[in-house]
Design a protein around this motif. Structure first.
Motif, PDB file in Angstrom:
ATOM      1  N   THR A   1      25.558  49.160  59.427  1.00  0.00           N
ATOM      2  CA  THR A   1      25.126  50.447  58.894  1.00  0.00           C
ATOM      3  C   THR A   1      26.020  50.833  57.723  1.00  0.00           C
ATOM      4  OG1 THR A   1      24.532  52.729  59.504  1.00  0.00           O
ATOM      5  CG2 THR A   1      26.571  51.849  60.456  1.00  0.00           C
ATOM      6  N   GLN A   2      25.775  51.987  57.164  1.00  0.00           N
ATOM      7  CA  GLN A   2      26.611  52.508  56.080  1.00  0.00           C
ATOM      8  C   GLN A   2      27.359  53.721  56.603  1.00  0.00           C
ATOM      9  OE1 GLN A   2      24.480  53.837  52.566  1.00  0.00           O
ATOM     10  NE2 GLN A   2      26.179  53.173  51.275  1.00  0.00           N
ATOM     11  N   GLY A   3      28.668  53.709  56.449  1.00  0.00           N
ATOM     12  CA  GLY A   3      29.502  54.790  56.940  1.00  0.00           C
ATOM     13  C   GLY A   3      29.361  56.076  56.141  1.00  0.00           C
ATOM     14  N   ASP A   4      29.905  57.138  56.705  1.00  0.00           N
ATOM     15  CA  ASP A   4      29.856  58.455  56.079  1.00  0.00           C
ATOM     16  C   ASP A   4      30.977  58.667  55.062  1.00  0.00           C
ATOM     17  OD1 ASP A   4      27.636  59.406  57.672  1.00  0.00           O
ATOM     18  OD2 ASP A   4      29.041  59.437  59.349  1.00  0.00           O
ATOM     19  N   VAL A   5      32.130  58.021  55.286  1.00  0.00           N
ATOM     20  CA  VAL A   5      33.291  58.195  54.417  1.00  0.00           C
ATOM     21  C   VAL A   5      33.869  56.817  54.096  1.00  0.00           C
ATOM     22  CG1 VAL A   5      35.609  59.189  54.228  1.00  0.00           C
ATOM     23  CG2 VAL A   5      33.840  60.416  55.486  1.00  0.00           C
ATOM     24  N   ILE A   6      33.941  56.471  52.824  1.00  0.00           N
ATOM     25  CA  ILE A   6      34.526  55.193  52.404  1.00  0.00           C
ATOM     26  C   ILE A   6      36.042  55.324  52.447  1.00  0.00           C
ATOM     27  CG2 ILE A   6      34.810  53.591  50.466  1.00  0.00           C
ATOM     28  CD1 ILE A   6      31.935  54.395  49.616  1.00  0.00           C
ATOM     29  N   VAL A   7      36.713  54.360  53.084  1.00  0.00           N
ATOM     30  CA  VAL A   7      38.175  54.409  53.168  1.00  0.00           C
ATOM     31  C   VAL A   7      38.846  53.234  52.463  1.00  0.00           C
ATOM     32  CG1 VAL A   7      38.178  55.758  55.292  1.00  0.00           C
ATOM     33  CG2 VAL A   7      38.251  53.275  55.432  1.00  0.00           C
ATOM     34  N   ASP A   8      38.109  52.153  52.214  1.00  0.00           N
ATOM     35  CA  ASP A   8      38.685  50.983  51.554  1.00  0.00           C
ATOM     36  C   ASP A   8      37.545  50.130  51.003  1.00  0.00           C
ATOM     37  OD1 ASP A   8      40.667  49.246  50.660  1.00  0.00           O
ATOM     38  OD2 ASP A   8      40.834  48.189  52.574  1.00  0.00           O
ATOM     39  N   ARG A   9      37.858  49.281  50.074  1.00  0.00           N
ATOM     40  CA  ARG A   9      36.886  48.368  49.482  1.00  0.00           C
ATOM     41  C   ARG A   9      35.638  49.113  48.989  1.00  0.00           C
ATOM     42  NH1 ARG A   9      38.050  42.505  51.659  1.00  0.00           N
ATOM     43  NH2 ARG A   9      40.144  42.925  52.384  1.00  0.00           N
ATOM     44  N   PRO A  10      35.803  49.965  47.989  1.00  0.00           N
ATOM     45  CA  PRO A  10      34.671  50.760  47.506  1.00  0.00           C
ATOM     46  C   PRO A  10      33.481  49.920  47.051  1.00  0.00           C
ATOM     47  CG  PRO A  10      36.591  51.015  46.065  1.00  0.00           C
ATOM     48  CD  PRO A  10      37.030  50.228  47.253  1.00  0.00           C
ATOM     49  N   GLY A  11      33.711  48.676  46.696  1.00  0.00           N
ATOM     50  CA  GLY A  11      32.612  47.792  46.297  1.00  0.00           C
ATOM     51  C   GLY A  11      31.617  47.550  47.425  1.00  0.00           C
ATOM     52  N   ALA A  12      32.068  47.690  48.685  1.00  0.00           N
ATOM     53  CA  ALA A  12      31.177  47.512  49.839  1.00  0.00           C
ATOM     54  C   ALA A  12      30.341  48.761  50.096  1.00  0.00           C
ATOM     55  CB  ALA A  12      31.981  47.143  51.080  1.00  0.00           C
ATOM     56  N   LYS A  13      30.600  49.841  49.362  1.00  0.00           N
ATOM     57  CA  LYS A  13      29.831  51.084  49.442  1.00  0.00           C
ATOM     58  C   LYS A  13      29.707  51.638  50.865  1.00  0.00           C
ATOM     59  CE  LYS A  13      27.287  49.948  45.292  1.00  0.00           C
ATOM     60  NZ  LYS A  13      26.000  49.720  44.667  1.00  0.00           N
ATOM     61  N   GLY A  14      30.724  51.399  51.688  1.00  0.00           N
ATOM     62  CA  GLY A  14      30.735  51.945  53.041  1.00  0.00           C
ATOM     63  C   GLY A  14      29.974  51.141  54.075  1.00  0.00           C
ATOM     64  N   TRP A  15      29.349  50.036  53.672  1.00  0.00           N
ATOM     65  CA  TRP A  15      28.593  49.206  54.614  1.00  0.00           C
ATOM     66  C   TRP A  15      29.548  48.411  55.493  1.00  0.00           C
ATOM     67  CZ3 TRP A  15      23.375  48.863  55.544  1.00  0.00           C
ATOM     68  CH2 TRP A  15      22.554  49.579  54.671  1.00  0.00           C
ATOM     69  N   GLY A  16      29.287  48.433  56.797  1.00  0.00           N
ATOM     70  CA  GLY A  16      30.126  47.691  57.721  1.00  0.00           C
ATOM     71  C   GLY A  16      29.506  47.647  59.105  1.00  0.00           C
TER      72      GLY A  16
END
Length: 143
Positions: free
Chosen positions: A105-120
């Protein structure tokens, strides 16, 4: 006046105790509190350009999302919501106390690796379903 404040504090403490008793200890799996719902026609494109034409909304515990499906993978974002959408699942190395399922899914707040756009990936034991894989969530095409 003093008595009123004491009664209010006692009431608040009692309510917190009762509410706390209904919640599982941190990290413990929970059963589903509402069924997952498939949403057709909802489009998502992840950071790699992978396209998804639907998602499945399920109850979950807020958590960190990891770049890959193992417990020491970098945290890319945080999922703050308790009912979130997921586009697929895959297996990986289980975190302590968890299972080997992970949900993308895509997270609500990006904390690292902005290139991943929050996907994890959310560890499966934090998705509130009765069994894995969660009903309606497809296996990731790259899994």
């Amino acid at each position: 006046m003093s008595r009123s404040r004491t009664w209010t504090a006692a009431t608040v403490s009692a309510a917190a105790l009762v509410l706390g008793a209904a919640l599982p200890a941190s990290g413990e799996p929970r059963t589903a509190s509402a069924p997952c719902v498939t949403r057709e026609g909802v489009e998502h494109v992840d950071w790699t350009g992978m396209w998804f034409d639907h998602d499945v909304v399920c109850d979950n515990s807020p958590s960190e999302l990891r770049l890959q499906t193992y417990p020491t993978s970098p945290v890319v974002s945080r999922l703050l919501s308790t009912r979130s959408w997921f586009v697929c699942w895959k297996t990986g190395d289980p975190p302590p106390g968890g299972n080997n399922f992970y949900y993308y899914t895509q997270g609500d707040v990006i904390v690292d690796r902005p290139g991943a756009k929050g996907w994890g990936y959310l560890p499966g034991h934090l998705l509130h379903v009765d069994s894995h894989p969660a009903p309606g969530v497809p296996k990731c095409r790259w899994a």
